[in-house]
Motif scaffolding. Structure first.
Motif, PDB file in Angstrom:
ATOM      1  N   MET A 191       0.564  -1.336  -0.028  1.00 52.57           N
ATOM      2  CA  MET A 191       0.021  -0.136  -0.045  1.00 52.57           C
ATOM      3  C   MET A 191       0.869   1.236  -0.022  1.00 52.57           C
ATOM      4  SD  MET A 191      -3.328  -0.402  -0.145  1.00 52.57           S
ATOM      5  CE  MET A 191      -4.396  -1.597  -0.097  1.00 52.57           C
ATOM      6  N   PHE A 215      -9.445  -4.864   3.881  1.00 55.50           N
ATOM      7  CA  PHE A 215      -8.762  -3.669   4.146  1.00 55.50           C
ATOM      8  C   PHE A 215      -9.491  -2.456   5.100  1.00 55.50           C
ATOM      9  CE2 PHE A 215      -7.457   0.792   2.452  1.00 55.50           C
ATOM     10  CZ  PHE A 215      -6.198   0.707   2.948  1.00 55.50           C
ATOM     11  N   TYR A 220      -5.784   1.916   8.311  1.00 54.72           N
ATOM     12  CA  TYR A 220      -4.364   1.963   7.825  1.00 54.72           C
ATOM     13  C   TYR A 220      -3.939   3.393   8.013  1.00 54.72           C
ATOM     14  CZ  TYR A 220      -1.273   3.143   3.877  1.00 54.72           C
ATOM     15  OH  TYR A 220      -0.253   3.439   3.129  1.00 54.72           O
ATOM     16  N   TRP A 221      -4.830   4.427   7.785  1.00 53.75           N
ATOM     17  CA  TRP A 221      -4.351   5.912   7.870  1.00 53.75           C
ATOM     18  C   TRP A 221      -3.909   6.219   9.113  1.00 53.75           C
ATOM     19  CZ3 TRP A 221      -3.250   9.489   4.684  1.00 53.75           C
ATOM     20  CH2 TRP A 221      -2.957  10.670   5.401  1.00 53.75           C
ATOM     21  N   GLU A 223      -2.296   3.870  11.371  1.00 55.17           N
ATOM     22  CA  GLU A 223      -1.138   3.563  11.427  1.00 55.17           C
ATOM     23  C   GLU A 223       0.121   4.257  10.890  1.00 55.17           C
ATOM     24  OE1 GLU A 223      -1.507  -0.486  10.323  1.00 55.17           O
ATOM     25  OE2 GLU A 223      -2.876  -1.005  11.855  1.00 55.17           O
ATOM     26  N   GLN A 224      -0.458   4.658   9.557  1.00 47.11           N
ATOM     27  CA  GLN A 224       0.544   5.351   8.720  1.00 47.11           C
ATOM     28  C   GLN A 224       0.918   6.902   9.171  1.00 47.11           C
ATOM     29  OE1 GLN A 224       2.149   4.205   5.839  1.00 47.11           O
ATOM     30  NE2 GLN A 224       1.485   2.311   6.980  1.00 47.11           N
TER      31      GLN A 224
END
Length: 331
Positions: A191, A215, A220-221, A223-224
């Protein structure tokens, strides 16, 4: 509590057509026995809930039964109109769709709740972009939004520093953060995240991709974003701060993470209440600007070059105000 659960059960069956007792129990966070009792209660109230037997069976609503929005409370109705952000929806090319959906929701509401959009608009306005930013959406945002909706592959030409790169991307989602749009997509097996305002060109590919249903875009956002901040604040400075400085640290640290780490690293207070701690910073240069704001409420102990710069700044400030500087730093 039970009434809200019964409404949720009906809405789940409307949305998914057929669900087993186990699936309903998992979604509603109750036992299967409670689901059985709720289904009986709905049937007794005239809601046509039927059970299909067999391996592929489950509960379903008979004959395309649909419920109206008569179960909404005033808080829920007003929250619906607060949730539709006209600015971001317009950026994505969805302004007309949002307006049409609001009209349909308004038409379905009972007369007692028809003032919900007016009440919401009088009380709340969400200005999403950050200060000192242009409000014009990035050129390729609407095109990328269409690709996200249809799970369509795109070929991006992207500006990275002084050069341009080309990537074939499976666009999973778009994120709006502090007025800046980001594209999250799969490139190969990984990703990647791209700022939409740095996209130079988008060429739709005829191919579509199979989305990974597991997903989680929001997860995800988060964590990033945390990994980015931790990676950015890679250096540490040792400081001695007063009680006032420690309170001020909450507002002058780069992130809540930096403040929390500095607080956890603080030693025991001395006789005057001062403590020694380690502060995560992006660089010595950035730390210099931050620690100037502490004034006499913080003393840098390490690294030596940062301490020397602040000693020099203090001496120049004293001279500027007509105060003779003290003896040179001996530490």
């Amino acid at each position: 509590m039970r009434a809200a659960r019964l409404i949720s059960l009906v809405l789940l069956l409307q949305a998914r057509e057929t669900m087993t007792a186990a699936e309903l129990a998992r979604e509603l966070e109750v036992s299967e026995r409670t689901v059985y009792r709720d289904v009986l209660a709905l049937s007794a109230a005239g809601v046509p809930v039927y059970a299909d037997r067999g391996r592929a069976g489950g509960y379903r609503l008979l004959g395309g039964y649909r419920t109206r929005l008569t179960g909404l409370t005033r808080d829920e109705a007003e929250a619906l109109f607060l949730a539709g952000l006209p600015g971001p929806a317009g950026d994505l090319g969805l302004a007309d769709a949002v307006a049409s959906a609001e009209l349909k929701v308004l038409a379905a509401l009972p007369p007692s709740l028809r003032d919900a959009p007016a009440r919401t608009g009088q009380r709340f306005h969400l200005d999403v972009p950050g200060w000192f930013r242009e409000s014009t959406p990035p050129r390729w945002l609407a095109e990328l939004a269409r690709a996200v909706w249809r799970d369509g592959v795109v070929v991006l030409r992207y500006r990275r520093g002084e050069r341009e790169v080309t990537r074939r991307v499976e666009p999973y989602g778009l994120v709006l953060k502090s007025g800046t749009w980001y594209l999250v997509g799969r490139v190969g097996d990984a990703m990647r995240t791209y700022r939409v305002d740095r996209v130079v060109d988008v060429v739709p590919d005829p191919a579509t991709f199979v989305r990974d249903d597991g997903f989680d875009l929001g997860g995800y956002w988060r964590e990033q974003a945390e990994a980015f901040l931790r990676g950015m604040l890679a250096e540490r400075v040792t400081v001695r701060v007063s009680p006032v400085g420690l309170r001020r640290l909450r507002f002058l640290a780069d992130t809540p993470f930096a403040y929390e780490e500095a607080l956890a690293a603080a030693g025991a207070p001395d006789g005057q209440g001062w403590v020694v701690t380690r502060l995560p910073v992006e660089s010595v240069e950035v730390a210099y600007a931050q620690l100037l704001a502490f004034g006499p409420e913080a003393e840098v102990l390490d690294p030596p070059e940062l301490r020397a710069r602040l000693v020099d700044a203090a001496a120049r400030s004293a001279t500027l105000y007509g105060v003779a500087p003290g003896p040179p730093d001996q530490r």
